[in-house]
Design an enzyme around this catalytic site. Structure first.
Site, mmCIF file in Angstrom:
data_model
loop_
_atom_site.group_PDB
_atom_site.id
_atom_site.type_symbol
_atom_site.label_atom_id
_atom_site.label_comp_id
_atom_site.label_asym_id
_atom_site.label_seq_id
_atom_site.Cartn_x
_atom_site.Cartn_y
_atom_site.Cartn_z
ATOM 1 N N ARG A 1 40.019 44.623 41.328
ATOM 2 C CA ARG A 1 40.560 45.369 40.192
ATOM 3 C C ARG A 1 39.429 45.889 39.304
ATOM 4 N NH1 ARG A 1 41.124 42.807 35.155
ATOM 5 N NH2 ARG A 1 40.482 40.628 35.099
ATOM 6 N N ASN B 1 32.686 45.074 40.475
ATOM 7 C CA ASN B 1 33.095 45.210 41.869
ATOM 8 C C ASN B 1 32.473 46.402 42.591
ATOM 9 O OD1 ASN B 1 34.730 42.914 41.882
ATOM 10 N ND2 ASN B 1 36.472 44.033 41.054
ATOM 11 N N ARG C 1 47.464 48.832 42.915
ATOM 12 C CA ARG C 1 48.042 47.576 42.454
ATOM 13 C C ARG C 1 48.900 47.813 41.210
ATOM 14 N NH1 ARG C 1 44.114 42.580 41.138
ATOM 15 N NH2 ARG C 1 43.148 43.351 43.087
ATOM 16 N N ARG D 1 25.517 2.052 39.269
ATOM 17 C CA ARG D 1 24.542 1.392 40.143
ATOM 18 C C ARG D 1 24.748 1.737 41.624
ATOM 19 N NH1 ARG D 1 21.638 -2.278 37.310
ATOM 20 N NH2 ARG D 1 22.464 -2.895 35.272
#
Length: 230
Positions: A10, A20, A70, A163
């Protein structure tokens, strides 16, 4: 089997502007994921899910498909990868296209090798897993990790291991942040990329780099040169 590669990319990155499609050693970082998917020779279709026309144009230029943009509800900071994949699968189904598996490749994972995509796919098929995710071991046992309290004091998070020798502790892993394979029926049933019947392949730290800051970006470039130019 019919396999679909989905690269969710996106627009609107805040920490690294235009992350991107920012150039990574000479070409948009998104191109590396597209090329790795195509070089694996496993996919019937390699698509990019984006809300950004500029990202879509670059994706197509490097060989991916962008059959639809989208939706706004899956383009904000709250949308998950599962949300995006559910939308992609639904849109393809409307167009009469069904896929047995989906591989979600992150757009800012230029260290991903096509051979690793093949390796994870074979593990999913041969091991009869519903999903397979690349993981990397924490460089130091997390059970010996420390915390700083609100008062500024240093404390062991698991004092019972104060430990315990580090070599006696089980290794712990985290998601490599590069890609994940999932069988479509299992994903639709569980709506998660990490299915209950999920497996993993283990990657070395040299092949993994989360990119959220400028320092991360430089480290990724150094690792890429080490991997691909040595």
């Amino acid at each position: 089997m019919r396999n679909l590669a989905v690269i969710p990319a996106r627009g609107g990155s805040k920490r690294i502007p235009s992350k991107n499609i920012r150039h990574f050693l000479g070409k948009p970082v998104l191109a590396y994921s597209i090329e790795a998917a195509m070089e694996s020779d496993l996919f019937d279709e390699v698509m990019v899910s984006t809300d950004d026309p500029e990202i879509a144009e670059i994706a197509v230029r490097y060989g991916a498909k962008v059959p639809f943009l989208r939706s706004p509800e899956n383009s904000d900071d709250h949308a998950t990868l599962a949300d995006v994949l559910l939308e992609v699968i639904a849109e393809y189904s409307k167009a009469g296209k069904e896929f047995d598996t989906v591989c979600c490749l992150l757009p800012t994972s230029p260290l991903t090798r096509s051979g690793r995509i093949v390796e994870a796919y074979q593990k999913m098929v041969d091991g009869n897993f519903d999903s397979v995710c690349p993981v990397v071991a924490f460089s130091y046992p997390i059970l010996r990790s420390l915390e700083i309290t609100d008062e500024g004091k240093l404390r062991m998070m698991w004092p019972e291991h104060e430990r315990t020798r580090s070599q006696d502790l089980k290794p712990a892993y985290h998601d490599a942040g590069s890609f994940v394979w999932v069988k479509t029926p299992a994903f639709l049933n569980e709506t998660t990329l990490w299915c209950k019947n999920g497996g993993a392949i283990i990657l070395p730290e040299t092949e993994v780099q989360d990119i959220d800051t400028e320092e991360d970006w430089r480290l990724a470039e150094m690792k890429w040169k080490f991997l691909f130019k040595s």
